[in-house]
Design a protein around this motif. Sequence first.
Motif, PDB file in Angstrom:
ATOM      1  N   PRO A 121       0.817  -1.208   0.000  1.00 29.75           N
ATOM      2  CA  PRO A 121       0.000   0.000   0.000  1.00 29.75           C
ATOM      3  C   PRO A 121       0.854   1.262   0.000  1.00 29.75           C
ATOM      4  O   PRO A 121       1.980   1.280   0.519  1.00 29.75           O
ATOM      5  N   LEU A 128      -2.783   0.657  -4.017  1.00 29.53           N
ATOM      6  CA  LEU A 128      -2.012  -0.564  -3.881  1.00 29.53           C
ATOM      7  C   LEU A 128      -1.215  -0.777  -5.165  1.00 29.53           C
ATOM      8  O   LEU A 128      -1.686  -0.434  -6.253  1.00 29.53           O
ATOM      9  N   TYR A 469      -3.230   0.064   7.822  1.00 29.27           N
ATOM     10  CA  TYR A 469      -3.058  -0.889   6.717  1.00 29.27           C
ATOM     11  C   TYR A 469      -1.605  -1.321   6.635  1.00 29.27           C
ATOM     12  O   TYR A 469      -0.689  -0.605   7.005  1.00 29.27           O
TER      13      TYR A 469
END
Length: 470
Positions: A121, A128, A469
Amino acid sequence: MSKSLLALALALTAFTSPVPDPDPQLSLPPLIPSIPGVTEPLTSNAPPLPILQLPTPPLPSPPFQGSDIKPKKIAYFWTGAGDNQHADFLATYSLDDDTFGQFIWLTDVPTSGNSPHHLGPSLDGKTLVGGGLLSLLKTQDTAYYFDVSNPYRPVFKKSNRALLSSITDEIRAKPDGGFFITYMGSAVGTSPGRLVETNANFDIIAEWPKDIAGTLNILGEQFSPHGLTIDWDKNIILTSDFVIPITVLKPSLGRVVANTLRLWNLASRTIISTITIPNGGGIQDVKFIPNNPESAALATAVHLGQIWIIYPFRIGANGKQGVAQLLYDLGPKARDTVAIYSDITTNGKYAYFTLTTANHIAALDISDLNNVKRLDDPDEIQPTVGPHYIKITPDQKHVLVTDYFVQTGEIGILNTAADFKALYIDIKSDGGLSFNRTIDFTGPFSERGGGKPHSSVVFDLSVPGKPVYY
């Protein structure tokens, strides 16, 4: 250094500023356009060719039924079509307890046969990027970008390729929004590869090294960068050299593996020194240990089945910066397991390693580097076949492992067993692992020959407005 090698280095490089090139590199279009009813038969009728393959477009994608659920925890899997004829794709799944394993969305890329590899990411979590291990065989782009601004409906954004290098591997986000990406091979899969850099628009702006000394370094000894780790505060990069990619394709006399890592100056993008793990037999992965006062990193030596520790600021007996020391021997079942990939908890306490052909995931307590403790039973038969890519979830409560490494088929010599599953494994209070749930990729994508999930990124949206993330 011979005169011929010096001349070659001078021809391939020029003195440059440490500032990346301002002009993005070009990405060429596919050689054969997609013409319905005309080009599709080429995909199914084309015989297997050594190395290069016909650059045909993918077959039309089968329809799929998405889901409108909005889980707090999401996994994205960069996945290859099992038949190598349909498009490769990003698959989105729920990791929430009540909807675990429920399929949410599928996002195609406009090419097939890439052998999707690693996925990462951007720093802001809106993009991405996934690399293609074998994209060069069809003269396709090697990096594929997805817009995940709406995390439940990823959209394919763009793709590109480098000019000097191919075989996309590890990915690290830059503070400015771009990426550093290791490209393990040259444009034709030989050594040397490059460390590729993009800008915030995800255009390739440089392929490092570019200076004379760095070019001589990577021409003088195998440079096949796979592992990549960056200490932004200490201004250093470590890359680890794995295998010359073309040697896993036929005709081949066997895989050519490396014993080295490169230590880089981050600001100048120049190589400081080469660090050797004697008889390492492929140094696949390297990662800095979070919060370590010496910026120590763990490196995996595949042939030896060992974990080594790299001290980047210590001076070795050779007078060069960077010292490698054996940290832990994983035992005879870890020897020559083709691949050993790793991840480390954010507190720097636990480390996990996938031993691909041993069908095993090892766990170590590294809180005391002078007294490392093994947390798994090396003789235990675990419910995994061909584990490779491993990600610790943002909440540090699970590890996500994909059971697939590489299958080159008839054109290569590297074909590891796999069951094409994603394993969602609980981390116990003592750092050990408890196998729990899985997501199967064979049945849901049968019309594409099944799915081959190589890598993943996990999003945790539990706190509104503060996504996490990794």
